[in-house]
Each structure stands twice: as structure tokens, then as C-alpha cells.
Design a protein around this motif. Sequence first.
Motif, PDB file in Angstrom:
ATOM      1  N   LEU A  67     -18.626 -12.011   6.182  1.00 46.44           N
ATOM      2  CA  LEU A  67     -17.514 -11.243   5.630  1.00 46.44           C
ATOM      3  C   LEU A  67     -17.334 -10.002   6.486  1.00 46.44           C
ATOM      4  CD1 LEU A  67     -18.305 -11.223   1.794  1.00 46.44           C
ATOM      5  CD2 LEU A  67     -16.391 -12.373   2.889  1.00 46.44           C
ATOM      6  N   ASN A  68     -16.082  -9.644   6.784  1.00 54.23           N
ATOM      7  CA  ASN A  68     -15.931  -8.392   7.510  1.00 54.23           C
ATOM      8  C   ASN A  68     -16.100  -7.226   6.536  1.00 54.23           C
ATOM      9  OD1 ASN A  68     -13.438  -7.651   6.343  1.00 54.23           O
ATOM     10  ND2 ASN A  68     -12.264  -8.694   7.943  1.00 54.23           N
ATOM     11  N   LEU A  69     -16.114  -6.035   7.078  1.00 55.11           N
ATOM     12  CA  LEU A  69     -16.454  -4.846   6.300  1.00 55.11           C
ATOM     13  C   LEU A  69     -15.533  -4.655   5.100  1.00 55.11           C
ATOM     14  CD1 LEU A  69     -18.133  -2.269   5.984  1.00 55.11           C
ATOM     15  CD2 LEU A  69     -16.606  -1.156   7.631  1.00 55.11           C
ATOM     16  N   SER A  70     -14.228  -4.739   5.330  1.00 55.18           N
ATOM     17  CA  SER A  70     -13.292  -4.495   4.230  1.00 55.18           C
ATOM     18  C   SER A  70     -13.314  -5.619   3.204  1.00 55.18           C
ATOM     19  CB  SER A  70     -11.872  -4.297   4.765  1.00 55.18           C
ATOM     20  OG  SER A  70     -11.411  -5.442   5.443  1.00 55.18           O
ATOM     21  N   GLN A  71     -13.580  -6.849   3.644  1.00 48.05           N
ATOM     22  CA  GLN A  71     -13.693  -7.953   2.692  1.00 48.05           C
ATOM     23  C   GLN A  71     -14.884  -7.736   1.760  1.00 48.05           C
ATOM     24  OE1 GLN A  71     -13.928 -11.201   5.487  1.00 48.05           O
ATOM     25  NE2 GLN A  71     -11.779 -11.763   5.197  1.00 48.05           N
ATOM     26  N   ALA A  72     -15.983  -7.318   2.328  1.00 48.52           N
ATOM     27  CA  ALA A  72     -17.163  -7.044   1.511  1.00 48.52           C
ATOM     28  C   ALA A  72     -16.873  -5.903   0.533  1.00 48.52           C
ATOM     29  CB  ALA A  72     -18.348  -6.686   2.408  1.00 48.52           C
ATOM     30  N   ALA A  73     -16.201  -4.857   1.014  1.00 44.12           N
ATOM     31  CA  ALA A  73     -15.858  -3.730   0.138  1.00 44.12           C
ATOM     32  C   ALA A  73     -14.938  -4.171  -0.989  1.00 44.12           C
ATOM     33  CB  ALA A  73     -15.202  -2.613   0.958  1.00 44.12           C
ATOM     34  N   GLN A  74     -14.017  -5.095  -0.691  1.00 47.27           N
ATOM     35  CA  GLN A  74     -13.096  -5.573  -1.722  1.00 47.27           C
ATOM     36  C   GLN A  74     -13.827  -6.347  -2.808  1.00 47.27           C
ATOM     37  OE1 GLN A  74      -9.139  -5.323  -1.583  1.00 47.27           O
ATOM     38  NE2 GLN A  74     -10.193  -5.072  -3.536  1.00 47.27           N
ATOM     39  N   VAL A  75     -14.764  -7.215  -2.402  1.00 48.12           N
ATOM     40  CA  VAL A  75     -15.558  -7.966  -3.376  1.00 48.12           C
ATOM     41  C   VAL A  75     -16.338  -7.002  -4.279  1.00 48.12           C
ATOM     42  CG1 VAL A  75     -17.531  -9.527  -3.647  1.00 48.12           C
ATOM     43  CG2 VAL A  75     -15.747 -10.054  -1.975  1.00 48.12           C
ATOM     44  N   LEU A  76     -16.955  -6.017  -3.670  1.00 45.59           N
ATOM     45  CA  LEU A  76     -17.760  -5.058  -4.429  1.00 45.59           C
ATOM     46  C   LEU A  76     -16.888  -4.228  -5.378  1.00 45.59           C
ATOM     47  CD1 LEU A  76     -19.898  -3.925  -1.393  1.00 45.59           C
ATOM     48  CD2 LEU A  76     -20.781  -5.184  -3.371  1.00 45.59           C
ATOM     49  N   ALA A  77     -15.734  -3.773  -4.896  1.00 41.16           N
ATOM     50  CA  ALA A  77     -14.844  -2.967  -5.733  1.00 41.16           C
ATOM     51  C   ALA A  77     -14.288  -3.793  -6.889  1.00 41.16           C
ATOM     52  CB  ALA A  77     -13.705  -2.398  -4.886  1.00 41.16           C
ATOM     53  N   TYR A  78     -13.988  -5.050  -6.628  1.00 41.67           N
ATOM     54  CA  TYR A  78     -13.471  -5.935  -7.673  1.00 41.67           C
ATOM     55  C   TYR A  78     -14.501  -6.136  -8.777  1.00 41.67           C
ATOM     56  CZ  TYR A  78     -12.127 -10.353  -9.882  1.00 41.67           C
ATOM     57  OH  TYR A  78     -11.827 -11.340 -10.793  1.00 41.67           O
ATOM     58  N   GLU A  79     -15.739  -6.429  -8.391  1.00 44.84           N
ATOM     59  CA  GLU A  79     -16.793  -6.627  -9.388  1.00 44.84           C
ATOM     60  C   GLU A  79     -17.040  -5.345 -10.176  1.00 44.84           C
ATOM     61  OE1 GLU A  79     -18.295  -9.215 -10.464  1.00 44.84           O
ATOM     62  OE2 GLU A  79     -17.663 -10.716  -9.009  1.00 44.84           O
ATOM     63  N   ALA A  80     -16.977  -4.221  -9.499  1.00 45.31           N
ATOM     64  CA  ALA A  80     -17.179  -2.945 -10.196  1.00 45.31           C
ATOM     65  C   ALA A  80     -16.057  -2.700 -11.201  1.00 45.31           C
ATOM     66  CB  ALA A  80     -17.260  -1.805  -9.176  1.00 45.31           C
ATOM     67  N   ARG A  81     -14.837  -3.033 -10.823  1.00 46.84           N
ATOM     68  CA  ARG A  81     -13.727  -2.848 -11.753  1.00 46.84           C
ATOM     69  C   ARG A  81     -13.875  -3.746 -12.988  1.00 46.84           C
ATOM     70  NH1 ARG A  81      -8.909  -0.505 -11.901  1.00 46.84           N
ATOM     71  NH2 ARG A  81      -7.422  -1.323 -13.415  1.00 46.84           N
ATOM     72  N   LEU A  82     -14.238  -4.997 -12.766  1.00 41.31           N
ATOM     73  CA  LEU A  82     -14.426  -5.911 -13.898  1.00 41.31           C
ATOM     74  C   LEU A  82     -15.501  -5.386 -14.844  1.00 41.31           C
ATOM     75  CD1 LEU A  82     -14.242  -9.584 -12.572  1.00 41.31           C
ATOM     76  CD2 LEU A  82     -12.465  -8.193 -13.626  1.00 41.31           C
ATOM     77  N   ALA A  83     -16.581  -4.879 -14.274  1.00 42.19           N
ATOM     78  CA  ALA A  83     -17.663  -4.352 -15.110  1.00 42.19           C
ATOM     79  C   ALA A  83     -17.197  -3.129 -15.893  1.00 42.19           C
ATOM     80  CB  ALA A  83     -18.868  -3.996 -14.241  1.00 42.19           C
ATOM     81  N   ALA A  84     -16.297  -2.349 -15.305  1.00 40.56           N
ATOM     82  CA  ALA A  84     -15.839  -1.114 -15.948  1.00 40.56           C
ATOM     83  C   ALA A  84     -14.821  -1.358 -17.054  1.00 40.56           C
ATOM     84  CB  ALA A  84     -15.261  -0.158 -14.905  1.00 40.56           C
ATOM     85  N   VAL A  85     -13.909  -2.305 -16.836  1.00 46.39           N
ATOM     86  CA  VAL A  85     -12.795  -2.469 -17.793  1.00 46.39           C
ATOM     87  C   VAL A  85     -12.626  -3.880 -18.314  1.00 46.39           C
ATOM     88  CG1 VAL A  85     -11.543  -0.552 -16.739  1.00 46.39           C
ATOM     89  CG2 VAL A  85     -11.074  -2.889 -15.977  1.00 46.39           C
TER      90      VAL A  85
END
Length: 256
Positions: free
Chosen positions: A154-172
Motif C-alpha cells: 500500500l502506498n503511504l496515502s492508501q495506508a493513511a486512508q485505511v487507518l482514518a476510515y477505521e478510526a472514524r468507524l470506531a468513533a461514530v
Amino acid sequence: MNQNQTDTSLFGRLRFVLVETSRAGNVGSVARAMKTMGFSDLVLVSPKCDNPLGDAEAVAFASGAGDVLASARIVGSIGEALEGCNFAAAVSARLREYSPPVWTPRAFSAHAAGQPELRPALVLGNERVGLPNGIVEQCNVLINIPANPAYSSLNLSQAAQVLAYEARLAAVGDGVDPRGVGFQGDAASLAQIEGMYAHLEEALVALGFLNANNPKKLMPRLKRLFSRTQLETEEVNILRGIAREIIKHAPPKDQA
């Protein structure tokens, strides 16, 4: 002090740290990935690219997330980047013989979202060589993104997107309305729906589609169909209007 330090939600607590990023475009892409999921705290450690926050490629790749890019901070060490944080997760596709416990993005996100006192950070390394062992060993956990073992790149931004998405799901949560996005009217009451069924049955009889003396299973099947739609008051009124017009224009029974 970062403005988000007054926000106790995960959106205000989670920091993204990029270590020795080589391309300004990747910095902009990470800023965009963060903003689409509601995050804004971005710190760069010793970036290898010139002017990573103002480079034309960074601004172009941020594509609307210029505010995240503009508020990002550049520091000289991982220690400075993690100031104010009390839980750090190194992100790497490469597992180490000696490393902190290995977690998935989902496990990290659930842990971070469930503890309001936690100020977590996600640490992502250089595009080519990743994170050095010394930084990984300073982190509490190592995040490995589950991927195709035959090609897990995964390139850098793809990895960041996966991580941000999972964090958002956990939050809301997933935030998905099964009825879709758009206008939502008042839910019809049981009495309104029963009235509609009676009106519809009368119309079907008038039309000759339903034999009142031998109705079989038509009405129960129609009720089962409509029960899956979560009818709104306005929708019930529309169906009753249709029934009314059917009755009005149906031929007299002696001509049917």
C-alpha cells in the motif's frame, strides 16, 4: 497547543505522524485522506522533500484539504512529534522479530475510541524504507494492515486512508441509514398503515384483481412487501390516493 487538544472525541485526539516522507504529493494525499474522515492533526518528522506543506504537488494532492496541510507541523524528531501523546502505534507492512504487540487497524481504533483519556498517534514511515526499528520500538503497538499476502503493498496515502476510515468507524459507527440518504419524512403509524391496507384491498376488489370471496394470500403478501419499506406518512397518503382513484374509475360491478 494544537486546537484539537480541547476536543475529547477521537477526531480531536488522534494524531497522524509522517516520518521522513520523500514526496510532497504524498503529504498532500495524506492530508486529504485525513480530512475525508474528519481528522486534522498532522505532524511531519524531518521530511526529505522541500517545502512539503507549500509545494504545488502537495497542495494539488490535498484537493480541498488545504486547511489540514496548512495547520500541519514540521519537527525534527519522533520525540517532538509525539509530545502530548500517550499511546503510539507504528504502521508497517514488515513484521519485526522484536517489536511491540501486533494489532490490526480495527483493534487500534476500538482501543483509541473507547478511552477518552488516551491521546493516540499513528506513525507512518518513509515510502521506500518504512520506519526504522528504533522508532518502532518506541511505540506501544505495531499496526499491520491485513492485505493480500502475495501483494500487500500500500502506498503511504492508501495506508493513511485505511487507518482514518477505521478510526472514524470506531468513533461514530458506520452511520448508514438503510433507507438511504435524502429527504426523510415522518414514519407512518400502524393505524395509518392498516387504513391504507383496507383502502388498497377495497380498490383491488373494485378493479377485479382481488376476489373478496377467495382472497387467497394476496393481502398478506402485499403487507409483507410493504413492511420491508418502512413507510412514511406521505407515502401512505400517496398509496391511498391511488386507491381512491382506482375506486372512482373502476367499472360498476354489474359491468365488470
